[in-house]
Design a protein around this motif. Structure first.
Motif, mmCIF file in Angstrom:
data_model
loop_
_atom_site.group_PDB
_atom_site.id
_atom_site.type_symbol
_atom_site.label_atom_id
_atom_site.label_comp_id
_atom_site.label_asym_id
_atom_site.label_seq_id
_atom_site.Cartn_x
_atom_site.Cartn_y
_atom_site.Cartn_z
ATOM 1 N N VAL A 286 0.844 -1.211 0.000
ATOM 2 C CA VAL A 286 0.000 0.000 0.000
ATOM 3 C C VAL A 286 0.867 1.244 0.000
ATOM 4 O O VAL A 286 0.630 2.198 -0.743
ATOM 5 N N THR A 287 1.909 1.229 0.830
ATOM 6 C CA THR A 287 2.762 2.418 0.929
ATOM 7 C C THR A 287 3.556 2.658 -0.350
ATOM 8 O O THR A 287 3.739 3.796 -0.771
ATOM 9 N N GLN A 288 4.014 1.591 -0.959
ATOM 10 C CA GLN A 288 4.820 1.758 -2.171
ATOM 11 C C GLN A 288 3.981 2.064 -3.403
ATOM 12 O O GLN A 288 4.435 2.727 -4.323
ATOM 13 N N LEU A 289 2.749 1.557 -3.440
ATOM 14 C CA LEU A 289 1.955 1.692 -4.666
ATOM 15 C C LEU A 289 0.791 2.666 -4.529
ATOM 16 O O LEU A 289 0.214 3.070 -5.535
ATOM 17 N N ASN A 290 0.425 3.022 -3.282
ATOM 18 C CA ASN A 290 -0.694 3.946 -3.062
ATOM 19 C C ASN A 290 -1.979 3.508 -3.728
ATOM 20 O O ASN A 290 -2.727 4.326 -4.261
ATOM 21 N N SER A 291 -2.205 2.240 -3.737
ATOM 22 C CA SER A 291 -3.410 1.719 -4.384
ATOM 23 C C SER A 291 -3.791 0.403 -3.715
ATOM 24 O O SER A 291 -2.964 -0.508 -3.634
ATOM 25 N N ASP B 201 -3.494 -5.453 -3.415
ATOM 26 C CA ASP B 201 -4.122 -6.786 -3.395
ATOM 27 C C ASP B 201 -3.372 -7.737 -4.339
ATOM 28 O O ASP B 201 -3.114 -8.894 -4.011
ATOM 29 N N ASP B 202 -3.031 -7.230 -5.528
ATOM 30 C CA ASP B 202 -2.330 -8.066 -6.517
ATOM 31 C C ASP B 202 -0.949 -8.477 -6.011
ATOM 32 O O ASP B 202 -0.534 -9.626 -6.157
ATOM 33 N N VAL B 203 -0.238 -7.507 -5.416
ATOM 34 C CA VAL B 203 1.111 -7.792 -4.901
ATOM 35 C C VAL B 203 1.023 -8.812 -3.764
ATOM 36 O O VAL B 203 1.817 -9.754 -3.689
ATOM 37 N N PHE B 204 0.056 -8.623 -2.917
ATOM 38 C CA PHE B 204 -0.153 -9.534 -1.783
ATOM 39 C C PHE B 204 -0.309 -10.979 -2.275
ATOM 40 O O PHE B 204 0.341 -11.905 -1.796
ATOM 41 N N GLN B 205 -1.171 -11.149 -3.263
ATOM 42 C CA GLN B 205 -1.394 -12.493 -3.812
ATOM 43 C C GLN B 205 -0.126 -13.048 -4.447
ATOM 44 O O GLN B 205 0.225 -14.212 -4.271
ATOM 45 N N GLU C 25 -9.341 7.013 0.141
ATOM 46 C CA GLU C 25 -9.409 5.957 -0.866
ATOM 47 C C GLU C 25 -8.629 4.727 -0.401
ATOM 48 O O GLU C 25 -8.945 3.594 -0.713
ATOM 49 N N LEU C 26 -7.559 4.981 0.360
ATOM 50 C CA LEU C 26 -6.769 3.888 0.916
ATOM 51 C C LEU C 26 -7.404 3.356 2.199
ATOM 52 O O LEU C 26 -6.880 2.460 2.834
ATOM 53 N N GLN C 27 -8.535 3.943 2.574
ATOM 54 C CA GLN C 27 -9.272 3.547 3.783
ATOM 55 C C GLN C 27 -8.418 3.704 5.034
ATOM 56 O O GLN C 27 -8.402 2.864 5.918
ATOM 57 N N ILE C 28 -7.635 4.784 5.050
ATOM 58 C CA ILE C 28 -6.829 5.083 6.229
ATOM 59 C C ILE C 28 -7.417 6.320 6.900
ATOM 60 O O ILE C 28 -7.581 7.364 6.280
#
Lengths: 160, 43
Positions: A27-32, A37-41, A92-95
């Motif tokens: 999230v921090t590196q991509l701001n999305s 979600d894709d990176v996590f998977q 948008e990042l729900q923070i």
């Protein structure tokens, strides 16, 4: 969820232990959130497929962090701009955070990716300079320089 | 700065659905024999 297969069960335990670490990097590196979600998977499926072996738990953590950082670099490399899309708001990042925290975090998000990586690993994840250098594949002095540069930029942004 | 990050990091958690998706995909890979640790060949 409790899976019967030992490999899947081990994967589930690994995800539960490190999901926040891996997701936080993404999230921090991509701001999305969607890219995170894709990176996590990708990180955990790579872990599952490769089944790397480690002597100690710390090595597993380092492997997952290094893999997440490298995948994020690939995503950022393909972007039109190497810098943060400033239109992506924290909502948008729900923070949700107080104004002071928001100001600092927003400033971190605007740092160039190389500085953001170092700041995240050192200040967010609490890694020392040597660990941060190993993950990023650079020397300790280079990490120190990036952190120093980042601190200068953050100070300018939050005080100016 | 570390305290601020710690407060924000506590919110950076993926949905449970995302974990479920990874596990389902891993199960699929396992069923297809595409995992190094299952004794099957990597394709």
């Amino acid at each position: 969820m409790q899976n019967e297969e030992p490999d899947i069960r081990e994967l589930e335990e690994t995800i539960n232990r490190y999901k926040r670490t891996v997701y936080g990097i993404a999230v921090t590196q991509l701001n999305s959130r969607s890219e995170a979600d894709d990176v996590f998977q990708e990180v955990f499926l790579l872990y599952y497929q490769k089944k790397p072996e480690f002597d100690i738990e710390e090595q597993k953590r380092a492997w997952l962090i290094r893999t997440a950082v490298n995948i994020c670099r690939r995503y950022n490399f393909g972007k039109w701009s190497r810098y943060v899309d400033k239109t992506t708001e924290l909502e948008e990042l729900q923070i949700v955070c107080d104004p002071g925290d928001r100001e600092v975090y927003a400033a971190v998000r605007e740092l160039p990716p190389k500085l953001r990586e170092a700041v995240y690993l050192h200040h967010f994840l609490g890694m020392d300079l040597r660990e941060t250098a190993d993950i990023l594949g650079i020397g300790v002095s280079a990490v120190s320089m990036r952190l120093s540069k980042a601190r200068g930029l953050l100070q300018n942004k939050t005080e100016g | 700065m570390s305290e601020i990050f710690a407060r924000i990091e506590s919110q950076l958690e993926p949905d449970d659905e995302l974990t479920a998706r990874v596990l389902a995909e891993a199960q699929k890979l396992s069923d297809e024999g595409r995992c190094a640790g299952t004794g099957a060949k990597l394709s």
